[in-house]
Write a protein that holds these residues in place. Structure first.
Motif, mmCIF file in Angstrom:
data_model
loop_
_atom_site.group_PDB
_atom_site.id
_atom_site.type_symbol
_atom_site.label_atom_id
_atom_site.label_comp_id
_atom_site.label_asym_id
_atom_site.label_seq_id
_atom_site.Cartn_x
_atom_site.Cartn_y
_atom_site.Cartn_z
ATOM 1 N N LYS A 171 0.862 -1.185 0.000
ATOM 2 C CA LYS A 171 0.000 0.000 0.000
ATOM 3 C C LYS A 171 0.901 1.239 0.000
ATOM 4 O O LYS A 171 1.447 1.631 1.026
ATOM 5 C CB LYS A 171 -0.916 0.003 1.224
ATOM 6 N N ALA A 172 1.040 1.848 -1.189
ATOM 7 C CA ALA A 172 1.911 3.021 -1.325
ATOM 8 C C ALA A 172 1.242 4.279 -0.800
ATOM 9 O O ALA A 172 1.913 5.167 -0.262
ATOM 10 C CB ALA A 172 2.312 3.203 -2.786
ATOM 11 N N ASN B 251 12.251 10.173 1.263
ATOM 12 C CA ASN B 251 12.100 9.263 0.130
ATOM 13 C C ASN B 251 11.343 8.015 0.560
ATOM 14 O O ASN B 251 11.586 7.458 1.629
ATOM 15 C CB ASN B 251 13.474 8.864 -0.417
ATOM 16 N N GLY B 252 10.410 7.592 -0.287
ATOM 17 C CA GLY B 252 9.630 6.401 0.010
ATOM 18 C C GLY B 252 8.387 6.658 0.828
ATOM 19 O O GLY B 252 7.626 5.721 1.119
ATOM 20 N N ALA B 253 8.126 7.914 1.193
ATOM 21 C CA ALA B 253 6.962 8.216 2.026
ATOM 22 C C ALA B 253 5.661 8.239 1.230
ATOM 23 O O ALA B 253 4.580 8.097 1.806
ATOM 24 C CB ALA B 253 7.153 9.564 2.721
ATOM 25 N N GLY B 254 5.756 8.434 -0.096
ATOM 26 C CA GLY B 254 4.547 8.480 -0.918
ATOM 27 C C GLY B 254 4.341 9.783 -1.660
ATOM 28 O O GLY B 254 3.334 9.956 -2.341
ATOM 29 N N LYS B 255 5.307 10.706 -1.561
ATOM 30 C CA LYS B 255 5.152 12.009 -2.219
ATOM 31 C C LYS B 255 5.046 11.860 -3.735
ATOM 32 O O LYS B 255 4.102 12.352 -4.355
ATOM 33 C CB LYS B 255 6.338 12.939 -1.892
ATOM 34 N N SER B 256 6.032 11.212 -4.325
ATOM 35 C CA SER B 256 6.067 11.112 -5.790
ATOM 36 C C SER B 256 4.909 10.283 -6.329
ATOM 37 O O SER B 256 4.365 10.579 -7.391
ATOM 38 C CB SER B 256 7.404 10.528 -6.257
ATOM 39 N N ILE C 229 3.672 13.594 5.092
ATOM 40 C CA ILE C 229 3.273 12.235 4.735
ATOM 41 C C ILE C 229 4.299 11.249 5.280
ATOM 42 O O ILE C 229 5.505 11.483 5.215
ATOM 43 C CB ILE C 229 3.089 12.095 3.208
ATOM 44 N N ARG C 230 3.796 10.177 5.840
ATOM 45 C CA ARG C 230 4.665 9.144 6.429
ATOM 46 C C ARG C 230 4.090 7.784 6.074
ATOM 47 O O ARG C 230 2.927 7.505 6.349
ATOM 48 C CB ARG C 230 4.735 9.304 7.941
ATOM 49 N N GLN C 231 4.889 6.943 5.437
ATOM 50 C CA GLN C 231 4.478 5.597 5.059
ATOM 51 C C GLN C 231 3.141 5.593 4.328
ATOM 52 O O GLN C 231 2.267 4.757 4.577
ATOM 53 C CB GLN C 231 4.422 4.686 6.299
ATOM 54 N N GLY C 232 3.001 6.578 3.415
ATOM 55 C CA GLY C 232 1.821 6.622 2.560
ATOM 56 C C GLY C 232 0.600 7.285 3.156
ATOM 57 O O GLY C 232 -0.445 7.373 2.496
#
Length: 298
Positions: free
Chosen positions: A17-18, A38-43, A202-205
């Motif tokens: 779950k992104a 990076n990897g939090a879901g921003k992009s 945003i944190r972990q999506g």
């Protein structure tokens, strides 16, 4: 007026779950910060907003239009700057800028020339010879010359030197003054703090905090440097006091902002000689929440 809105936006990549029910509401004429590592879901969020990928569930609308079904209509009014710009290597920077301006239906040559001068770009060079910073300049010039209604920017100052970063910030503020809207995804917290009216973390999506900096600062701490006539016995036990340390003949500590009144009343009894206060920064807020908060369903 709401210009961009997501409702319970969720994106799955297989079993991963992104994005987890992301809710964003951005107003017209607002600079909105979107922060997280990076990897939090921003992009992924931005790719959904740009119509590059389809959400698994939930909705996303820009200018009242569905970003997936009405992507062509939405793109006529937005400009996008990625953090890692790829350009056609055999075209010159000027040709690429002209191409993007043509796609937007923009013919303001004066604005184009002004931005090329401001960002100190040689438009005659082929893009294959450009450094990362110069490729970034091409994208920024093309975006700001397009006269879009909404600018979506994903780490837009990546590769720029400090002078160019300041020029970028000035262009964002001018765009806001002209009624334009900017969604700024960045890990440079000082940049977000200078530019943004509101921010979402945003944190972990999942969105864990949203609000103006004034709204959010009550959730973090103020740093105080205190010197008193008598040692402030018992200060470490006072509610809201943290990280007590001795520094240059004074005491430095942090105070939960909502507890400042009674902390000040306590220390005043010891005879204040010197008191210096540093307000909480966005970085303080971000780090505190990122270290301790768990994602909350929106």
């Amino acid at each position: 007026m709401t210009i961009l809105e997501t409702t319970d936006l969720t994106k799955m990549f297989g079993r991963v779950k992104a994005l987890d029910r992301v809710n964003i509401e951005m107003k017209e004429g607002e600079v909105y910060g979107f922060i997280g590592p990076n990897g939090a879901g921003k992009s992924t969020t931005l790719r959904v907003l740009l119509g590059a990928i389809k959400a698994t569930s939930g909705s996303a609308r820009i200018f009242g239009k569905d970003v997936w079904k009405d992507a062509v209509a939405v793109h006529r009014r937005i400009a996008y700057v990625p953090g890692d710009v790829s350009l056609w290597p055999n075209l010159t920077g000027g040709e690429v800028i002209d191409l993007f301006m043509k796609l937007h239906g923009t013919k303001n040559r004066g604005r184009r020339s002004e931005l090329i001068d401001l960002f100190d770009l040689d438009p005659a060079k082929k893009c294959g010879t450009y450094s990362k910073g110069n490729r970034q300049k091409v994208a920024l010039i093309a975006a700001f010359a397009s006269d879009a209604d909404l600018y979506i920017m994903d780490e837009p100052t990546s590769g720029l030197d400090p002078l160019m970063e300041k020029l970028f910030q000035k262009q964002v503020l001018e765009a806001r003054e002209n009624g334009k809207s900017v969604l700024l995804s960045s890990h440079i917290l000082s940049e977000v703090e200078k530019l943004c009216d509101r921010v979402s973390i945003i944190r972990q999506g999942a969105i864990i905090e949203t609000g103006s900096l004034t709204d959010l600062r009550h959730l973090t701490r103020t740093t105080l440097l205190l010197e008193t006539k008598k040692p402030p016995q018992g200060l470490s036990a006072v509610k809201g006091v943290h990280e007590l340390a001795h520094k240059e003949g004074a005491i430095q500590f942090q105070v939960d902002t909502e507890e400042l009144d009674h902390v000040m009343a306590f220390v005043s009894a010891f005879g204040i000689i010197r008191l210096e206060s540093a307000p909480p920064t966005l970085e303080d807020l971000f780090l505190r929440h990122y270290e301790t908060a768990r994602p909350q369903a929106q």
